[in-house]
Motif scaffolding. Structure first.
Motif, PDB file in Angstrom:
ATOM      1  N   THR A 303       0.778  -1.240   0.000  1.00  0.00           N
ATOM      2  CA  THR A 303       0.000   0.000   0.000  1.00  0.00           C
ATOM      3  C   THR A 303       0.809   1.290   0.000  1.00  0.00           C
ATOM      4  N   ASP A 304       1.984   1.291   0.666  1.00  0.00           N
ATOM      5  CA  ASP A 304       2.649   2.556   0.987  1.00  0.00           C
ATOM      6  C   ASP A 304       1.667   3.451   1.745  1.00  0.00           C
ATOM      7  N   ILE A 305       1.037   2.878   2.755  1.00  0.00           N
ATOM      8  CA  ILE A 305       0.005   3.609   3.491  1.00  0.00           C
ATOM      9  C   ILE A 305       0.634   4.648   4.412  1.00  0.00           C
ATOM     10  N   HIS A 306       0.062   5.830   4.388  1.00  0.00           N
ATOM     11  CA  HIS A 306       0.421   6.936   5.291  1.00  0.00           C
ATOM     12  C   HIS A 306      -0.763   7.884   5.320  1.00  0.00           C
ATOM     13  N   THR A 307      -0.670   8.984   6.042  1.00  0.00           N
ATOM     14  CA  THR A 307      -1.836   9.855   6.227  1.00  0.00           C
ATOM     15  C   THR A 307      -2.314  10.473   4.924  1.00  0.00           C
ATOM     16  N   GLY A 308      -1.433  10.580   3.934  1.00  0.00           N
ATOM     17  CA  GLY A 308      -1.854  11.121   2.645  1.00  0.00           C
ATOM     18  C   GLY A 308      -2.531  10.086   1.774  1.00  0.00           C
ATOM     19  N   SER A 309      -1.924   8.918   1.633  1.00  0.00           N
ATOM     20  CA  SER A 309      -2.434   7.923   0.694  1.00  0.00           C
ATOM     21  C   SER A 309      -3.718   7.256   1.169  1.00  0.00           C
ATOM     22  N   MET A 310      -3.898   7.109   2.481  1.00  0.00           N
ATOM     23  CA  MET A 310      -5.041   6.355   2.993  1.00  0.00           C
ATOM     24  C   MET A 310      -6.367   7.047   2.701  1.00  0.00           C
ATOM     25  N   ASN A 312      -6.784   9.042  -0.009  1.00  0.00           N
ATOM     26  CA  ASN A 312      -6.810   9.388  -1.427  1.00  0.00           C
ATOM     27  C   ASN A 312      -7.208   8.149  -2.210  1.00  0.00           C
ATOM     28  N   ALA A 313      -6.626   7.949  -3.371  1.00  0.00           N
ATOM     29  CA  ALA A 313      -7.021   6.841  -4.239  1.00  0.00           C
ATOM     30  C   ALA A 313      -6.670   5.478  -3.652  1.00  0.00           C
ATOM     31  N   MET A 314      -5.616   5.413  -2.840  1.00  0.00           N
ATOM     32  CA  MET A 314      -5.150   4.117  -2.346  1.00  0.00           C
ATOM     33  C   MET A 314      -6.117   3.494  -1.347  1.00  0.00           C
ATOM     34  N   LYS A 315      -6.393   4.163  -0.261  1.00  0.00           N
ATOM     35  CA  LYS A 315      -7.302   3.782   0.823  1.00  0.00           C
ATOM     36  C   LYS A 315      -6.752   2.697   1.754  1.00  0.00           C
ATOM     37  N   ASP A 316      -6.653   1.438   1.304  1.00  0.00           N
ATOM     38  CA  ASP A 316      -6.144   0.384   2.180  1.00  0.00           C
ATOM     39  C   ASP A 316      -5.758  -0.831   1.349  1.00  0.00           C
ATOM     40  N   MET A 317      -5.247  -1.850   2.028  1.00  0.00           N
ATOM     41  CA  MET A 317      -4.724  -3.038   1.346  1.00  0.00           C
ATOM     42  C   MET A 317      -5.799  -3.724   0.502  1.00  0.00           C
TER      43      MET A 317
END
Length: 423
Positions: A303-310, A312-317
């Motif tokens: 995911t490269d999850i962080h406060t920005g990506s979660m 945005n378009a990414m959201k979660d695994m």
């Protein structure tokens, strides 16, 4: 007095039943997908403590202290997010290294079926002891680490551009001091036409005998990835953000031709691992769709999850995994890229599978069908940061997550008796 005697007798009876039961948890009636063992069928899974004890066609539910009703659901090894950012802290000027941009893992893992995260370079050799104390030791999620080649870690700004702080010997020394937790070396965010950061990360990887994960920050002109793959990286090293398309990084798909570049296939033959590392702006459908259509699948989904990506378009695994279903990967391939393949990449083969004796981390997933959703298209919408949108007929959702043999998340109360472990 009579009530006390009856209560004591009931306790003794229940204790006797528990002693007679072979397993702590039996997962009944689910469709098991275990890529390591080539299992893709309806089976039961039995756990005892932190160990997988049995995978078989019909395990008696009475032999389990708890029973998970997985009928109509998919049972997989616990998901492994191999590119995450978890060194959350209160030093507001330090971004991802003990700062506000990272995430405490337990709040964002179990509800998406993730049982293991690998922090991707938030801590360097100078800050790793603090990371271990306040994140690794304090989390129920299994937290592993790629150690940043920058001693200060992922503090942002000039810190990550400081080549003098990229000490291969010191980085390798700390990696060898914590072999249970540090699984690789990370290079991230360096901007400039300079191979020194890559070479120092690889040097640290050689000294510690662990893989390297490379994230090019960018340069003008771009650093040629063919040279990266064929001259600098070793078999088993990891190229993350593999479907990124930015002006400062060379993409793996020729944008004009819409085809994966020939040397990328050669890099895969060499043993380079291609990791999604979705992030905020590091994934584009314009790269992923042509690659998937020609059969070039990522080795690992993360995911490269962080406060920005979660947000945005990414959201979660599970959202990222669902996007790959929408692009044409089948479910077993998506599960493999999220379980067994990352376990192999980080050399933790006791994870990511349901072999007897492996760790009792299990995800029970539901595949939602778009035609039953309340919309006009009968599909789910997935988009990237450019605004490109694709429709998918299926979407993954976590029903039950088991970590270290204990139910840590149960969306709809499928466990009987319902005892969700708090610690």
């Amino acid at each position: 007095m009579i009530k006390k005697v009856l209560f004591a007798a009931a306790l003794l009876c229940s204790a006797g039943i528990a002693q007679a039961q072979k397993y702590s948890i039996v997962i009944k009636g689910g469709h098991v997908i275990d890529p390591k063992n080539n299992i893709n069928s309806i089976m039961d899974v039995a756990l005892k403590g932190d160990t997988v004890m049995l995978v078989a066609k019909n395990i008696d539910a009475k032999e389990g202290v708890q029973v998970v009703n997985a009928k109509g659901l998919f049972v997989t090894p616990g998901l492994i997010d191999m590119h995450s950012h978890n060194f959350f802290g209160t030093k507001m000027d330090q971004t991802y290294s003990n700062g506000p941009n990272a995430l405490p893992p337990d709040g964002f893992t179990f509800r998406t079926g993730v049982t293991t995260v690998v922090d991707a370079g938030c801590a360097g050799w100078k800050s790793f002891p603090d990371f271990k104390k306040q994140t690794i030791d304090a989390s129920r999620t299994r937290v592993l680490s790629f150690l940043n080649i920058v001693g200060e870690g992922m503090r942002g700004g000039t810190y990550e551009q400081n080549v003098e702080d990229m000490d291969a010997a010191a980085t390798a020394r700390v990696a060898k001091e914590y072999p249970e937790y540090i699984v690789g070396i990370k290079l991230a965010h360096f901007n400039g036409y300079n191979w020194t950061p890559t070479d120092r990360a690889v040097e640290a990887g050689k000294l510690a005998n662990i893989p390297v994960m490379i994230d090019f920050g960018g340069s003008q002109p771009v650093l040629p990835i063919e040279e990266l793959f064929m001259k600098h990286l070793r078999p088993g090293d990891i190229f993350t953000h593999c479907f990124g398309q930015l002006a400062s990084r060379e993409p793996i798909v020729d944008v004009k031709a819409g085809k994966v570049k020939p040397f990328v296939y050669e890099a895969r033959k060499k043993g380079i691992i291609f990791d999604v590392g979705y992030g905020g702006i590091s994934f584009a459908f314009s790269q992923a769709i042509p690659a998937i259509k020609t059969g070039f699948y990522p080795n690992t989904i993360s995911t490269d999850i962080h406060t920005g990506s979660m947000n945005n378009a990414m959201k979660d695994m599970l959202n990222v995994m669902s996007k790959f279903l929408a692009m044409g990967m089948d479910l077993p391939a998506v599960i493999k890229a999220s379980t067994w393949a990352p376990a192999q990449a980080i050399h933790r083969e006791e994870l990511g599978n349901l072999s007897v004796g492996s760790r009792a981390d299990v995800s029970v997933l539901r595949v939602l069908d778009g035609k039953f959703q309340m919309n006009d298209t009968g599909t789910f919408g997935f988009f990237d940061y450019t605004g490109t949108k694709v429709q998918g007929k299926q979407k993954l959702e976590a029903e039950v997550t088991i970590r270290a043999g204990k139910v840590v998340y149960d969306l709809n109360g499928l466990t009987n008796p319902i005892v969700v472990s708090r610690r």
